[in-house]
Design a protein around this motif. Structure first.
Motif: not given
Length: 121
Positions: A6-13
């Motif tokens: 969740g954290a890397p995807l939230a950062f990427w988004n």
């Protein structure tokens, strides 16, 4: 597992989402700095990898500059994501604005002239 991804995807988004606010603000500047840092890391990895493979001219200024320009081309659109205006169709009331603009532009065509414009044969 969702918390780990969740954290890397939230950062990427967050990095790839366009900021709707016009002008420069703190979020846009931070995004641009993060993108520039990632671009520099990709350039370094590519140059070091090619130099390790003993590609000719990779240890010269011109070889590294050529690689940088070739990698910059796909990154350009990603860098400019926050700096481009929204498309006309996505803006509020775009159809009525264009009709209004045409009407105002038609009135302004021969400003200061009473009657119709000149007739061309």
């Amino acid at each position: 597992m969702d918390k780990i991804l969740g954290a890397p995807l939230a950062f990427w988004n967050w990095l790839n989402t366009k900021d709707p606010r016009p002008g420069l603000n703190k979020d846009k500047i931070i995004r641009l700095l993060v993108k520039a840092f990632m671009f520099a890391m990709v350039i370094n990895l590519v140059v070091v990898g090619l130099a390790a493979l003993k590609v000719p001219y990779m240890n010269t200024f011109w070889g590294q500059t050529l690689v940088m320009l070739l990698v910059y081309i796909p990154f350009l659109r990603w860098f400019m994501l926050d700096m481009t205006p929204a498309p006309a169709a996505a803006r509020k009331g775009s159809a009525t604005d264009s009709k209004k603009f045409k009407k105002v532009d038609k009135k302004r065509k021969f400003a200061g002239v009473k009657g119709k414009g000149p007739r061309l044969r």
